[in-house]
Write an enzyme that holds these catalytic residues in place. Sequence first.
Site, short mmCIF file in Angstrom:
data_model
loop_
_atom_site.label_atom_id
_atom_site.label_comp_id
_atom_site.label_asym_id
_atom_site.label_seq_id
_atom_site.Cartn_x
_atom_site.Cartn_y
_atom_site.Cartn_z
N PHE A 127 1.18 -0.98 -0.19
CA PHE A 127 -0.11 0.53 0.26
C PHE A 127 0.87 0.98 -0.10
O PHE A 127 2.25 1.48 0.57
CB PHE A 127 -0.72 -0.33 1.08
CG PHE A 127 -2.17 0.46 1.43
CD1 PHE A 127 -3.26 0.52 0.60
CD2 PHE A 127 -1.98 2.31 1.68
CE1 PHE A 127 -4.28 1.60 0.34
CE2 PHE A 127 -2.83 3.06 2.44
CZ PHE A 127 -4.13 2.08 0.75
N ASP A 206 1.21 -5.03 7.58
CA ASP A 206 0.77 -4.14 7.32
C ASP A 206 -0.89 -5.18 7.21
O ASP A 206 -0.74 -6.00 6.29
CB ASP A 206 0.38 -3.62 6.22
CG ASP A 206 -0.71 -2.27 6.31
OD1 ASP A 206 -0.85 -2.95 7.04
OD2 ASP A 206 -0.51 -1.12 6.12
N TYR A 231 -11.29 -0.21 10.89
CA TYR A 231 -12.10 0.25 10.22
C TYR A 231 -12.93 -0.65 8.13
O TYR A 231 -13.76 -0.35 7.91
CB TYR A 231 -12.30 2.31 9.44
CG TYR A 231 -11.09 2.58 8.47
CD1 TYR A 231 -10.89 2.11 7.20
CD2 TYR A 231 -10.01 3.10 9.06
CE1 TYR A 231 -9.70 2.41 6.51
CE2 TYR A 231 -8.85 3.46 8.47
CZ TYR A 231 -8.92 3.24 6.92
OH TYR A 231 -7.37 3.76 6.30
N LYS A 232 -12.11 -1.39 8.38
CA LYS A 232 -12.29 -1.92 7.34
C LYS A 232 -13.24 -3.24 7.52
O LYS A 232 -14.12 -3.21 7.86
CB LYS A 232 -11.29 -2.46 6.53
CG LYS A 232 -10.51 -1.51 5.91
CD LYS A 232 -9.36 -1.51 4.91
CE LYS A 232 -8.29 0.11 4.77
NZ LYS A 232 -6.77 -0.57 4.33
N ARG A 385 -12.21 -3.90 -7.29
CA ARG A 385 -12.78 -5.25 -6.40
C ARG A 385 -14.06 -5.28 -6.34
O ARG A 385 -14.28 -4.32 -5.80
CB ARG A 385 -11.69 -4.12 -5.51
CG ARG A 385 -10.44 -3.73 -5.87
CD ARG A 385 -9.27 -3.15 -4.19
NE ARG A 385 -9.83 -2.57 -3.90
CZ ARG A 385 -9.56 -1.91 -2.88
NH1 ARG A 385 -7.96 -3.12 -1.85
NH2 ARG A 385 -9.89 -1.37 -1.70
C1 LIG Z 1 -6.10 0.83 4.14
C2 LIG Z 1 -4.60 0.93 4.36
C3 LIG Z 1 -3.99 1.93 4.99
C4 LIG Z 1 -4.66 2.92 5.97
O1 LIG Z 1 -4.10 3.71 6.13
P1 LIG Z 1 -4.35 5.53 7.30
O2 LIG Z 1 -3.36 5.51 7.97
O3 LIG Z 1 -5.69 4.54 7.86
O4 LIG Z 1 -5.25 5.86 6.28
C5 LIG Z 1 -2.84 1.12 5.42
N1 LIG Z 1 -2.09 0.27 4.96
C6 LIG Z 1 -3.03 -0.57 4.00
C7 LIG Z 1 -2.32 -1.70 3.53
C8 LIG Z 1 -4.26 -0.21 4.12
O5 LIG Z 1 -5.30 -1.03 3.78
#
Ligand SMILES: *Cc1c(COP(=O)(O)O)cnc(C)c1O
Length: 425
Positions: A127, A206, A231-232, A385
Site C-alpha cells: 500500500f 501491515d 475500519y475495514k 475490487r
Molecule cells: C487501508 C490501508 C491503510 C490505511 O492507512 P491509514 O493511515 O488508516 O489511512 C494502510 N495500509 C494498508 C495496507 C491499507 O490497506
Amino acid sequence: MSHQDELQKKALELDKKDKLAHFREQFEIGEEIYLDGNSLGRLPKKTVGLISEITQIQWGKRLIRSWNEHWMELPSKVAAKIAQVVGAQADEIFVGDSTSINFYKLAFAALKFQETKTRIITDSLNFPTDIYVLQGLIEQQFKNHSLTIIQSADEQRISDEAISNALDNETALLTLSHVVFKSAYMYDMHKINHLAHQNGALVLWDLSHSAGAVEVNLNESGADLAVGCTYKYLNGGPGAPAFLYVRKDLQEKLHNPIWGWFSHQKPFDFTLNYEAKADIQRFSAGTPSVLSLAAIASGIDISLEAGMKNLREKSVSQTNYLIELIENLLTPIGFTIASPTNSNERGSHISIQHPEGYRINRAMIEPTNDSPVIIPDFRPPNNIRLGIAPLYNTFEEIFRTIIRIKTIVETREFERFGGERLEVV
Ligand SMILES: *Cc1c(COP(=O)(O)O)cnc(C)c1O
C-alpha cells in the site's frame, strides 16, 4: 435449466445452509449491494445506540469524570479484543492513531534497533502509504539506508523465492502487506518470518486487509511487528483508530520516536523529564479517541462472536463461488481475474479487470434504470475490487452483482459516463 439458473440456485442453497447468515441482521442494511467492506465496513446497529449513550451520558453528564470512570481503560479493553482477532496477547497490542502513524513509529523503532544494518525491503504490491513513510524516514533520519522494492512480474503476487533472494545480512527490515490491497494475494506469514529471521532481519506486517478477513496468528507465526486498520473488515467506523503489535520480548528494546505524554510512565505527574513506559503503552502518543474506540469495540465484538475460523470459511466459500461466476459469465465477455484462484493464497476480495473497468464501476454505483445500486471500488489502472465481508454479504448478492456487470457490458450502459475520475473511488 440454463447454466445461469443453476448458478443462481446454487447461491440460494448456499445462503440457506449458511450458519453465519443471521449476523447480517446486526448491521444497518439498505437497498444497495455493498461489496466495499474492505474499504469501509458497514455500520453495526449496536454502535448507533452506544455512541449516543456515550455522548449523552458519559460526555454530556459525567464530563471529565468519565476518564476515570470509563475512558482510561478503554484502549486496553479494545486492544484485548484486537489481540484475539490477530492471534496475539492482550499486552502486545496498542490501539490508537492511524495505520500510517503506527507504521512510522514501528519502522523508525526497528531501524534504530538494527543500527548496523542499512537495507529496507518491501514490494511493489504494498500500500503506498507504507512506501511513502519509508521514503520519508530515509530522507529525514536514515540517510545511509536504501529501500529495495521487489517488483511483481504479474502485478498480482511475489514469490517466496523473490523475498528470499532479496534478503541478506545487511537487511534491517522487511515490510509487507500480509494481504495485498489490489490483488488480495496473501503471503505465508510463518514462512516469510522464518526467511527474514535467518538473515537477522525484523519483519513488519501491515494487516489492514487481513484483520477480520483471514485467520492471523501473530504469535504462532513468530511475527515481530505489525500494524493494521479497524475500519475495514472490523467495522470500526470511518477513520477509526488503528492498532500496532510488538512481540513481548521486543517491547523494551524498541523505542517510540514520538515521546508523547501518554507513553510516559506517569503522565499525570507532569514532570519535565521523559521516561518511557516499559510495556506496549510506550507506543502511544496522546489522548485516546474515545468515541471511535467505543465504536471499534462494538464492531469487533461481532467478529469475535462469529469466530474468525467460521468467518474465514465463509469468505473462502463466497470468493470461490464468485470466481466460479466470473469464469462462467464474465471471462467470455472480456474480463480477467487479477487475484489468485487458489484460496490459500488470497484474502477476502477479488479483483477483476476490464479495459472499461472505471466506467463499468460507475454504472454499477449509479444505475439509471431500476437495477440495484452495487458498490464495489476501483483501483487503477482497471481493477474493479469486489470485497466480500462474510458477516453481512450473501451469496445471492454476489450472484446479482455478476449478472448486473454482465448486463452493463452487454448493453454498453457504461458509455453514459466520461472518463473523468471522482476524488474517492
Ligand atoms: C487501508 C490501508 C491503510 C490505511 O492507512 P491509514 O493511515 O488508516 O489511512 C494502510 N495500509 C494498508 C495496507 C491499507 O490497506
